[in-house]
Motif scaffolding. Structure first.
Motif, PDB file in Angstrom:
ATOM      1  N   ALA A  41       0.824  -1.207   0.000  1.00 41.16           N
ATOM      2  CA  ALA A  41       0.000   0.000   0.000  1.00 41.16           C
ATOM      3  C   ALA A  41       0.859   1.259   0.000  1.00 41.16           C
ATOM      4  CB  ALA A  41      -0.942   0.005   1.198  1.00 41.16           C
ATOM      5  N   PHE A  46      -2.834  -1.530  -3.932  1.00 44.51           N
ATOM      6  CA  PHE A  46      -3.848  -1.870  -2.947  1.00 44.51           C
ATOM      7  C   PHE A  46      -4.514  -3.219  -3.221  1.00 44.51           C
ATOM      8  CE2 PHE A  46      -3.573   2.778  -2.919  1.00 44.51           C
ATOM      9  CZ  PHE A  46      -3.323   3.001  -1.571  1.00 44.51           C
ATOM     10  N   GLU A  61      -6.768  -4.107   0.080  1.00 48.47           N
ATOM     11  CA  GLU A  61      -7.013  -3.178   1.179  1.00 48.47           C
ATOM     12  C   GLU A  61      -8.517  -2.910   1.276  1.00 48.47           C
ATOM     13  OE1 GLU A  61      -7.464   0.666   3.179  1.00 48.47           O
ATOM     14  OE2 GLU A  61      -7.679   0.418   1.018  1.00 48.47           O
TER      15      GLU A  61
END
Length: 211
Positions: A41, A46, A61
């Motif tokens: 990240a 992500f 994420e």
């Protein structure tokens, strides 16, 4: 095709979502509570696709998934898995096209040099090594070019499936997530830096595009 197999094997917790896509099991795992959150990240990645060569696990994420949920539906993932399979086949084909002739040439020239040019054998082998490196560079460039083309075609298919308006909304949501995420990180770093008087904190961020 195996993708990040080490990460795949370490994702042993219960997935928050499971899909069956083209006969393949696709598990979704949140990145938030894993050591990979900072690793990926912090570089703007992500969502990470992993595979053991058969099934897939997506490390993602949580807020990114919430914002980009429609990019990870079964219908869209059918297109994406098709892209990954094409890339895998392309990579194998290109490896055979370059690897076999290079190895054969290396063996033949090395054998001939050993018999007829024993005094220059190291010079010949050095030249062959340069040839191998040059071949690998050409191979890598050709593969990258084809992968970019296939990626563009896959993105076009996804856009066609969703429609331009929906696709563009998700692209905007992706960009907004990047901005929100890194703004939060910068504020957190600043807050932590003040009491410690640490002047060496690196707040630079490198964003990367991709599904």
């Amino acid at each position: 095709m195996k993708l990040n197999p080490k990460i795949y094997n370490q994702l042993t917790s219960e997935p928050f979502e499971v899909q069956e896509v083209n006969g393949k099991r696709v598990e979704f795992h949140y990145m938030d509570n894993t050591p990979y959150l900072f690793q990926f990240a912090s570089r703007g990645r992500f969502a990470i696709w992993t595979s053991n060569g058969i099934d897939y696990k997506v490390l993602i994420e949580s807020k990114y998934h919430e914002a980009l949920r429609d990019f990870y539906t079964e219908e869209v993932n059918q297109i994406w898995l098709s892209f990954l399979n094409k890339v895998s086949g392309l990579s194998k084909k290109m490896n055979l096209m370059f690897l076999i002739p290079t190895v054969v040439l290396y063996i033949i020239v090395g054998f001939v040099a050993t018999i007829y040019l024993p005094g220059d054998i190291w010079t010949v082998l050095f030249a062959l090594i340069i040839l191998v490196v040059f071949s690998n560079i050409i191979q890598s460039r050709l593969i990258n070019k084809r992968v970019r083309l296939e990626n563009t075609l896959a993105q076009d298919q996804i856009r066609q499936f969703m429609g331009n308006d929906k696709f563009n909304q998700l692209v905007d949501a992706q960009e907004q997530h990047y901005k929100d995420y890194f703004k939060f990180d910068e504020e957190a770093v600043t807050a932590e830096a003040e009491p410690t008087n640490d002047e060496n904190i690196d707040e630079s961020v490198k964003e990367q595009d991709g599904k």
